[in-house]
Design a protein around this motif. Structure first.
Motif: not given
Length: 441
Positions: A331-339
C-alpha cells in the motif's frame, strides 16, 4: 530515546517514562507489543491495512495518533509490528531490503543506521520529499539531510531528535559551592567541554560524600563527540576515527576526567548505573529530552524537583529516528500519506506532549506543547525552550554505517577502562584494536 524511545546505543533500547505536562516523557526505546500482523479482520474488513515495522516504543499508538488518523480516514486500518530492540530489528530490516521481500508498508530506521540505508538501500525506498504536504523547511536542516541521498532523494522523514543539554542536581551543586541557576551554570562551561571538566574539579573539592561530578565516561564521551561535524567518518565515507583529532581529544578529555575521579565507573543503562541514579551518586549528566524520563523511572521519589537543565558547552544530538516507505510495499501510496501525516509538525508536537519524543520538525517548536513543556524532575524549568534552542544549533554531522560499533568500542572497551586503573594510552590501544577487529568482520 526514540528517544521512541532512540541512538546512540543502549538508550535506544531502554524504556523511560516520566511526566511531561499532562503527558509522559519517554526515553530512547523499549518494549513494544505487536498491534497486528497486517491482515484485515473483524473491524478491519473492507479496509486498507497499513502495516508499520517499528522498534521500541515509538509512541504513535500511545499518543492516540493511529486512532486519530483512522477517524480521519475511515477506510484505513493501521497495524504496527514491533521488535523490542533495534539491535534485533535492524539486521532483519537490512536483510528484507537487500532481498526486497518481507517488508512492511512503513519501516522505521534509527539514526545510527540511516547512513547505511541511504548509501546502500535508497533504490528500494520511496522519495518522500515529493509527497503532498511534505515541506522540507518544516524539519531541522541537519535532520532532513541525514536521510537524503547525494542526488537529492529523501528516503526517510524524521520523527524525533535528541538535542543535548546538561542535567544537574541543584541540591548537590549548592552543597559543592556551585551556582544553581541554569543561566549561571551554563556560563561555567560555555563553548568548551574542557570547562565542563574544570567545573567537575571544582565540584569534587566540596562534593557530597560518595558522589562524583558526572555519571559515566560513556556519557561524557558521547556528548562531546555528538557536537562534532566529523567524528568517525569523513564526507567521502572513509573511516577516520583514529586520525581525527576531534575523536582523540574527546577520548583524552574523558580519560582525564576519569583519572581525576570526576566520573562514575559504570556503563550507562546497566543495572549498576541505574543504582547510581537511585542512590544520588552523581551531580550531572549529558541529557537529551528523553533522559529526563529515564531519570524519573530510576529515581527515588525524593529526587522530584531537584534536577534542572542547563545549556551544554556545545550542541549535539543523541537519538532520533525516521519513517521510510519501501517501494515493494502493498500500500505504497497510502503509506506515504500516513508517514507524511505522522511526521507533520502538529503530530510531532502531540507526540512530544504525551510521549516525550522531541520533535525534529522545527515548525513544532512554537507550539504550546513545546513552549509550555514541564517535567516532574525539573519543576518549572523551561525545558521546551532549552531543548528547542539546542536542536537548532546541532551541526550537520557525518554519520557512517558503523558509527555504533566505533562508539561502543571507544566507551565499553576504552574510556571505561580508565576508571579501572588503565592509563589513557592503554585504554586507547585496547579500544582501537577492538574496533578494528569488529570493522573487519
Amino acid at each position: 530515546m526514540r528517544a521512541r524511545i532512540r541512538t546512540a546505543r543502549k538508550a535506544m533500547v531502554v524504556a523511560a517514562v516520566a511526566s511531561l505536562g499532562a503527558g509522559l516523557l519517554a526515553g530512547c526505546a523499549d518494549d513494544g507489543g505487536s498491534d497486528g500482523s497486517g491482515s484485515s479482520d473483524g473491524a478491519g474488513k473492507g479496509k486498507t491495512t497499513i502495516t508499520l515495522g517499528l522498534f521500541g516504543t515509538m509512541g504513535f499508538k500511545e499518543a492516540g495518533l493511529y486512532a486519530e488518523y483512522e477517524k480521519l480516514n475511515p477506510k484505513i486500518k493501521i497495524a504496527e509490528n514491533v521488535v523490542e530492540r533495534n539491535e534485533n530489528y535492524y539486521p532483519a530490516l537490512l536483510n528484507h531490503l537487500t532481498t526486497n521481500s518481507g517488508l512492511q508498508d512503513v519501516q522505521a530506521v534509527e539514526v545510527g543506521n540511516i547512513a547505511e540505508i541511504v548509501n546502500t538501500q535508497a533504490a528500494k525506498l520511496e522519495d518522500l520529499s515529493k509527497v503532498s504536504g511534505v515541506n522540507k523547511s518544516n524539519w531541522l536542516e541537519w535532520k532532513w539531510q541525514q536521510a537524503t541521498t547525494k542526488d537529492g532523494q529523501t528516503i526517510g522523514l524524521g520523527t524525533d531528535v535528541g538535542p543535548m543539554a546538561i542535567c544537574y542536581r541543584t541540591d548537590m551543586f549548592k552543597q559543592a559551592g556551585l551556582p544553581t541557576d541554569p543561566a549561571e551554570v551554563a556560563k561555567l562551561w560555555a563553548g568548551d567541554w574542557s570547562k565542563l571538566v574544570a567545573t567537575g574539579e571544582r565540584y569534587q573539592k566540596k562534593a557530597p560524600k560518595g558522589t562524583t561530578f558526572m555519571d559515566s565516561p560513556g556519557g561524557l564521551l558521547n556528548a562531546i563527540l555528538s557536537s562534532e561535524e566529523e567524528k568517525f567518518y569523513d564526507s567521502s565515507g572513509k573511516v577516520i576515527y583514529k586520525s581525527n583529532p576531534a575523536v582523540k581529544n574527546a577520548f583524552d578529555l574523558t580519560a582525564e576526567a576519569a583519572e581525576k575521579k570526576l566520573l562514575g565507573a559504570q556503563t550507562q543503562f546497566q543495572p549498576a548505573w541505574d543504582q547510581t541514579i537511585a542512590n544520588n551518586k552523581f551531580a550531572a549528566m549529558a541529557c537529551p529530552p528523553w533522559m529526563l524520563g529515564y531519570i524519573k523511572g530510576k529515581s527515588q521519589p525524593d529526587a522530584k524537583g531537584k534536577w534542572n537543565v542547563a545549556v551544554a558547552p556545545k550542541s549535539g544530538n543523541w537519538g532520533g529516528s525516521f519513517l521510510s516507505v519501501p517501494k515493494s510495499g502493498k500500500n505504497v501510496e497510502e503509506a506515504k500519506k500516513l508517514v507524511a501525516w505522522l511526521t507533520a509538525p502538529e503530530q510531532q508536537a502531540k507526540l512530544f506532549k504525551v510521549q516525550g519524543s522531541f520533535p525534529s520538525a522545527q515548525a513544532a517548536y512554537d507550539s504550546p506543547e513545546v513552549t509550555g513543556a514541564k517535567n516532574d524532575m525539573t519543576g518549572d524549568a523551561p525545558i521546551g525552550k532549552i531543548f528547542s534552542e539546542a536542536a537548532k544549533q546541532i551541526p550537520v554531522q557525518v554519520i557512517g554505517p558503523k558509527d555504533q560499533i566505533i562508539q561502543q568500542g571507544l566507551t565499553d572497551n576504552g574510556v571505561i577502562l580508565v576508571t579501572k586503573g588503565k592509563s589513557a594510552e592503554e585504554a586507547w590501544k585496547t579500544a582501537t584494536k577492538t574496533i578494528d577487529n569488529n570493522l573487519d568482520q
